[in-house]
Design a protein around this motif. Sequence first.
Motif, PDB file in Angstrom:
ATOM      1  N   PHE A 135     -47.291  76.441  32.019  1.00 22.22           N
ATOM      2  CA  PHE A 135     -46.594  76.865  30.805  1.00 22.22           C
ATOM      3  C   PHE A 135     -46.879  78.346  30.514  1.00 22.22           C
ATOM      4  CE2 PHE A 135     -47.102  77.599  26.215  1.00 22.22           C
ATOM      5  CZ  PHE A 135     -45.788  77.470  25.820  1.00 22.22           C
ATOM      6  N   LEU A 136     -48.167  78.715  30.555  1.00 20.17           N
ATOM      7  CA  LEU A 136     -48.533  80.101  30.227  1.00 20.17           C
ATOM      8  C   LEU A 136     -47.898  81.103  31.182  1.00 20.17           C
ATOM      9  CD1 LEU A 136     -52.263  80.502  29.167  1.00 20.17           C
ATOM     10  CD2 LEU A 136     -50.181  80.889  27.864  1.00 20.17           C
ATOM     11  N   VAL A 137     -47.851  80.732  32.460  1.00 20.97           N
ATOM     12  CA  VAL A 137     -47.284  81.642  33.451  1.00 20.97           C
ATOM     13  C   VAL A 137     -45.772  81.774  33.256  1.00 20.97           C
ATOM     14  CG1 VAL A 137     -46.912  82.004  35.919  1.00 20.97           C
ATOM     15  CG2 VAL A 137     -49.097  81.145  35.122  1.00 20.97           C
ATOM     16  N   ALA A 138     -45.119  80.653  32.904  1.00 17.71           N
ATOM     17  CA  ALA A 138     -43.654  80.621  32.923  1.00 17.71           C
ATOM     18  C   ALA A 138     -43.004  80.940  31.579  1.00 17.71           C
ATOM     19  CB  ALA A 138     -43.180  79.242  33.392  1.00 17.71           C
ATOM     20  N   PHE A 139     -43.795  80.939  30.521  1.00 19.46           N
ATOM     21  CA  PHE A 139     -43.300  81.017  29.149  1.00 19.46           C
ATOM     22  C   PHE A 139     -42.625  82.368  28.829  1.00 19.46           C
ATOM     23  CE2 PHE A 139     -44.665  82.056  24.699  1.00 19.46           C
ATOM     24  CZ  PHE A 139     -43.795  81.202  24.060  1.00 19.46           C
ATOM     25  N   PHE A 140     -43.257  83.457  29.255  1.00 17.95           N
ATOM     26  CA  PHE A 140     -42.825  84.781  28.796  1.00 17.95           C
ATOM     27  C   PHE A 140     -41.438  85.210  29.268  1.00 17.95           C
ATOM     28  CE2 PHE A 140     -47.377  84.485  28.532  1.00 17.95           C
ATOM     29  CZ  PHE A 140     -47.559  84.752  27.188  1.00 17.95           C
ATOM     30  N   PRO A 141     -41.099  84.949  30.531  1.00 17.52           N
ATOM     31  CA  PRO A 141     -39.742  85.364  30.935  1.00 17.52           C
ATOM     32  C   PRO A 141     -38.646  84.747  30.066  1.00 17.52           C
ATOM     33  CG  PRO A 141     -41.013  84.672  32.836  1.00 17.52           C
ATOM     34  CD  PRO A 141     -41.857  84.380  31.645  1.00 17.52           C
ATOM     35  N   VAL A 142     -38.849  83.497  29.651  1.00 15.55           N
ATOM     36  CA  VAL A 142     -37.829  82.853  28.819  1.00 15.55           C
ATOM     37  C   VAL A 142     -37.750  83.541  27.460  1.00 15.55           C
ATOM     38  CG1 VAL A 142     -37.084  80.710  27.738  1.00 15.55           C
ATOM     39  CG2 VAL A 142     -38.161  80.652  29.965  1.00 15.55           C
ATOM     40  N   VAL A 143     -38.908  83.792  26.848  1.00 16.79           N
ATOM     41  CA  VAL A 143     -38.924  84.435  25.532  1.00 16.79           C
ATOM     42  C   VAL A 143     -38.269  85.810  25.612  1.00 16.79           C
ATOM     43  CG1 VAL A 143     -40.365  85.318  23.672  1.00 16.79           C
ATOM     44  CG2 VAL A 143     -41.015  83.226  24.850  1.00 16.79           C
ATOM     45  N   ILE A 144     -38.709  86.601  26.574  1.00 19.14           N
ATOM     46  CA  ILE A 144     -38.241  87.984  26.663  1.00 19.14           C
ATOM     47  C   ILE A 144     -36.734  88.026  26.928  1.00 19.14           C
ATOM     48  CG2 ILE A 144     -38.394  90.088  28.058  1.00 19.14           C
ATOM     49  CD1 ILE A 144     -41.469  89.272  28.329  1.00 19.14           C
ATOM     50  N   ASN A 145     -36.275  87.180  27.843  1.00 15.97           N
ATOM     51  CA  ASN A 145     -34.840  87.154  28.155  1.00 15.97           C
ATOM     52  C   ASN A 145     -34.010  86.681  26.971  1.00 15.97           C
ATOM     53  OD1 ASN A 145     -33.625  87.710  30.943  1.00 15.97           O
ATOM     54  ND2 ASN A 145     -35.616  86.863  31.398  1.00 15.97           N
ATOM     55  N   THR A 146     -34.479  85.623  26.305  1.00 14.76           N
ATOM     56  CA  THR A 146     -33.701  85.081  25.194  1.00 14.76           C
ATOM     57  C   THR A 146     -33.607  86.099  24.063  1.00 14.76           C
ATOM     58  OG1 THR A 146     -34.518  82.903  25.800  1.00 14.76           O
ATOM     59  CG2 THR A 146     -33.393  83.075  23.695  1.00 14.76           C
ATOM     60  N   VAL A 147     -34.726  86.756  23.751  1.00 10.80           N
ATOM     61  CA  VAL A 147     -34.705  87.765  22.687  1.00 10.80           C
ATOM     62  C   VAL A 147     -33.704  88.868  23.041  1.00 10.80           C
ATOM     63  CG1 VAL A 147     -36.031  89.601  21.581  1.00 10.80           C
ATOM     64  CG2 VAL A 147     -37.020  87.319  21.801  1.00 10.80           C
ATOM     65  N   ALA A 148     -33.730  89.303  24.301  1.00 10.35           N
ATOM     66  CA  ALA A 148     -32.787  90.344  24.732  1.00 10.35           C
ATOM     67  C   ALA A 148     -31.348  89.883  24.526  1.00 10.35           C
ATOM     68  CB  ALA A 148     -33.031  90.700  26.198  1.00 10.35           C
ATOM     69  N   GLY A 149     -31.061  88.626  24.901  1.00  5.48           N
ATOM     70  CA  GLY A 149     -29.699  88.098  24.767  1.00  5.48           C
ATOM     71  C   GLY A 149     -29.269  87.976  23.319  1.00  5.48           C
ATOM     72  N   LEU A 150     -30.197  87.545  22.452  1.00  6.15           N
ATOM     73  CA  LEU A 150     -29.859  87.372  21.037  1.00  6.15           C
ATOM     74  C   LEU A 150     -29.561  88.717  20.382  1.00  6.15           C
ATOM     75  CD1 LEU A 150     -32.553  84.723  20.042  1.00  6.15           C
ATOM     76  CD2 LEU A 150     -30.096  84.348  20.111  1.00  6.15           C
ATOM     77  N   ASN A 151     -30.236  89.774  20.873  1.00  5.61           N
ATOM     78  CA  ASN A 151     -30.043  91.091  20.269  1.00  5.61           C
ATOM     79  C   ASN A 151     -28.889  91.869  20.869  1.00  5.61           C
ATOM     80  OD1 ASN A 151     -32.014  91.107  18.263  1.00  5.61           O
ATOM     81  ND2 ASN A 151     -33.608  91.490  19.776  1.00  5.61           N
ATOM     82  N   ASP A 152     -28.482  91.509  22.086  1.00  4.36           N
ATOM     83  CA  ASP A 152     -27.458  92.278  22.771  1.00  4.36           C
ATOM     84  C   ASP A 152     -26.065  91.873  22.297  1.00  4.36           C
ATOM     85  OD1 ASP A 152     -26.336  94.109  24.470  1.00  4.36           O
ATOM     86  OD2 ASP A 152     -26.198  92.688  26.125  1.00  4.36           O
ATOM     87  N   VAL A 153     -25.814  92.087  21.021  1.00  3.08           N
ATOM     88  CA  VAL A 153     -24.503  91.756  20.462  1.00  3.08           C
ATOM     89  C   VAL A 153     -23.872  93.050  19.955  1.00  3.08           C
ATOM     90  CG1 VAL A 153     -23.294  90.461  18.684  1.00  3.08           C
ATOM     91  CG2 VAL A 153     -25.301  89.479  19.771  1.00  3.08           C
ATOM     92  N   ASP A 154     -22.604  93.232  20.281  1.00  4.76           N
ATOM     93  CA  ASP A 154     -21.864  94.400  19.835  1.00  4.76           C
ATOM     94  C   ASP A 154     -21.931  94.506  18.305  1.00  4.76           C
ATOM     95  OD1 ASP A 154     -19.876  96.297  19.253  1.00  4.76           O
ATOM     96  OD2 ASP A 154     -18.791  95.771  21.087  1.00  4.76           O
ATOM     97  N   GLU A 155     -22.347  95.666  17.816  1.00  7.47           N
ATOM     98  CA  GLU A 155     -22.495  95.864  16.368  1.00  7.47           C
ATOM     99  C   GLU A 155     -21.159  95.625  15.649  1.00  7.47           C
ATOM    100  OE1 GLU A 155     -24.877  96.117  13.290  1.00  7.47           O
ATOM    101  OE2 GLU A 155     -25.616  96.149  15.357  1.00  7.47           O
ATOM    102  N   ASP A 156     -20.052  96.007  16.296  1.00  9.40           N
ATOM    103  CA  ASP A 156     -18.734  95.781  15.706  1.00  9.40           C
ATOM    104  C   ASP A 156     -18.424  94.292  15.575  1.00  9.40           C
ATOM    105  OD1 ASP A 156     -18.202  98.425  15.391  1.00  9.40           O
ATOM    106  OD2 ASP A 156     -17.088  98.637  17.263  1.00  9.40           O
ATOM    107  N   LEU A 157     -18.909  93.523  16.552  1.00  9.42           N
ATOM    108  CA  LEU A 157     -18.687  92.080  16.509  1.00  9.42           C
ATOM    109  C   LEU A 157     -19.390  91.480  15.284  1.00  9.42           C
ATOM    110  CD1 LEU A 157     -17.373  89.861  18.180  1.00  9.42           C
ATOM    111  CD2 LEU A 157     -19.494  89.589  19.418  1.00  9.42           C
TER     112      LEU A 157
END
Lengths: 262, 228
Positions: A135-157
């Motif tokens: 869990f500890l080894v695998a946890f961070f890539p999911v968090v980091i990727n998901t946060v990036a995806g949640l934030n990568d939204v067009d401001e106009d959208l």
Amino acid sequence: MAKSGLDRVRKTLSPVLYFLIFVVIWQLIVIIFNIKEFVLPSPITVFRHLFDSEIAVKYHWWRHIGATLMEVIVSFALTAVLGISIAILITWSKLFNQLISPIIILFNSLPKIALAPLFLIWFGYGFIPNIMVAFLVAFFPVVINTVAGLNDVDEDLLDLVRYLNASKKDIFLKIRIPNSLPYIFAGLKISATMCVVGSIVGEFIAAEKGLGYLLRDAQAFIDTPTMFACLLLLSAIGITLFNTIGLLEKVSMPWNTNEVQK
Amino acid sequence: MGSVSFDVYPGEFVSIVGPSGCGKTTLLKIIAGLLPESEGDIIFDNEMFDPSREVGFVFQKALLLNWRKVLDNVLLPIEILKLDKKKYVQKAIDLLELVGLKGFENSYPNELSGGMQQRVSLARALIHDPKLILMDEPFGALDAITREKMNLELQRIWADSKKTILFITHEINEAVFLSDRVVVLSARPSRMVGAMDIEFERPRTLEVRTSPKFGEHAAEVYKMLEIT
């Protein structure tokens, strides 16, 4: 239509073909250079360890496969659920972000595998410490990727729904979360492989079953064919998990496959 | 932004023309309630209004949600406004027909061309029946040929839907062709430099642009913008 069917056959066959070619070359090298079995066993020897009923039976393959598979699946499920949830919380609340992000960054900078011996003391032997390491080894890539995806939204959208007085909940459910799906799947694919790594490391240190345990046990007896058989099984687990996620990705994002097919 | 003041009458097509940085977009965002006005008011039918119900916004980018089919993209404002979605499905289908996308209800946005995507976003802006449509350089990202086609289409859609349109552009010809009135803004200092009524008959055809009167109107806008 017929052409795309043929393409599909070629797509699924080519990895199998590559594997077969690889095995043949491996076999030839062992024969031609007369390599000793304890250095590099031939594929035939390895397969006999796996499938020959007389030899295979003494290794209790299913017991070890079952143990490792269980650890990988449980740690992966834990990683996916907690990783995505924490990522959503981090993007949802500034306060939560300020509280939790330093901890996450601190933990991520640790060599997490090095914590495995400590878990042995805290959680004892076997299943629990192994999934903790994975869990500890695998946890961070999911968090980091998901946060990036949640934030990568067009401001106009966001403006588009904000002028309609969209609630924060709607912005997450209807925009941010669907938008982050490709990122989440990318993160899950990385973490699936890492779950296998983490489980094996846990088994190296303290376990009485599992492919990692068997690998180390076989090494003590210089039983190289068994070690190779373990490696083969481990990569099979990794590939299966990886492809399952890929399939899930295709099913849950039909708009993406449309683009690929074009 | 400096002082800007003009009237828009119901059913009118008004364009705002000005160079980049003159605050055209800021003005639209203030009207839509996305930015607070520091001074002054937006008066709508003699009262303050709720932009979320009365405004449909079309941006330069189509801003469609990739994961939603065309029909569900059009219905997005209905979901956000918590209206009964079932009641609007037929209306969404009708609007898609109005913008010339009949039969594309179940396509995904990435299967459509840029012009078609912008048509979807126009249908989306009309779905909750707002009185005022704000358009922020909606055809700026399209090629010249598609753009001319869309100008004609927009004129037809505007006439059919009887909406008031406030249209931002930096294409002077586009503004003169489409509008009942053109409001001209200048940059640095950003302020309103003039307004001009355009009285060609409707519906206008592309030929109107070759008439001497059209040239005079365009020349006047150029003069206001101090491009000579």
